[in-house]
Enzyme design. Structure first.
Site, mmCIF file in Angstrom:
data_model
loop_
_atom_site.group_PDB
_atom_site.id
_atom_site.type_symbol
_atom_site.label_atom_id
_atom_site.label_comp_id
_atom_site.label_asym_id
_atom_site.label_seq_id
_atom_site.Cartn_x
_atom_site.Cartn_y
_atom_site.Cartn_z
ATOM 1 C CG HIS A 46 -2.003 -0.981 1.203
ATOM 2 N ND1 HIS A 46 -2.939 -1.100 2.199
ATOM 3 C CD2 HIS A 46 -2.310 -1.915 0.273
ATOM 4 C CE1 HIS A 46 -3.796 -2.061 1.884
ATOM 5 N NE2 HIS A 46 -3.434 -2.577 0.726
ATOM 6 C CD GLU A 48 -2.010 4.009 3.248
ATOM 7 O OE1 GLU A 48 -1.683 3.351 2.234
ATOM 8 O OE2 GLU A 48 -3.156 4.023 3.702
ATOM 9 C CB CYS A 76 -6.393 -0.678 5.352
ATOM 10 S SG CYS A 76 -4.682 -1.238 5.258
ATOM 11 C CB CYS A 79 -1.757 1.514 6.290
ATOM 12 S SG CYS A 79 -1.394 0.697 4.730
#
Ligand SMILES: [Zn+2]
Length: 137
Positions: A46, A48, A76, A79
């Site tokens: 992701h 992040e 999410c 993260c």
């Protein structure tokens, strides 16, 4: 946030879910990343997560307590958990994620000292996602 949106656009061009993130430390951008789960065949890639790794290697330390993360979509739980470990100073996100966003599931997941600002350029941030999923599914 505009820079994070640029990253989201780059993700869309590569067929990735358009989420972008930018890490700022003392007024300087130290990391910029977008979702790369397809390219890397890695569900943890992701924006992040990539931004955290980039930022800590730029800083030479594992904590990001003096940094602000701008991300186009609400993180999410994975993260948010990683951001807690990194002791992120401030989190600024655009669009909320009612399905996978951490705040609906575990709002206390972030580090207690992390400042949170939500809804910055929300519409602009959710547009690329809406377009992406309309085209894909
Ligand atoms: Zn995530």
């Amino acid at each position: 946030m505009h820079k994070a949106l640029d990253e989201a656009a780059a993700a869309a061009e590569e067929g990735e879910i358009p989420v972008g993130a930018v890490m700022v430390c003392k007024g300087k951008i130290i990391a910029r990343a977008h979702n790369e789960t397809e390219k890397l065949n890695d569900v943890t890639a992701h924006a992040e997560m990539l931004a955290i790794t980039m930022a800590t290697s730029a800083l030479g330390g594992k904590y990001l307590n003096e940094c602000t993360l701008y991300v186009t979509l609400e993180p999410c739980v994975m993260c948010a958990g990683a951001l807690a470990w990194a002791q992120l100073g401030e989190l600024v996100y655009g669009a909320s994620d009612p399905k996978r966003g951490f705040s609906r599931i575990t709002p206390s997941l972030l580090h207690p000292k992390t400042k949170v600002t939500a809804g910055i350029l929300e519409k602009k941030c959710s547009e690329p996602l809406l377009t992406f999923f309309k085209e894909k599914r």
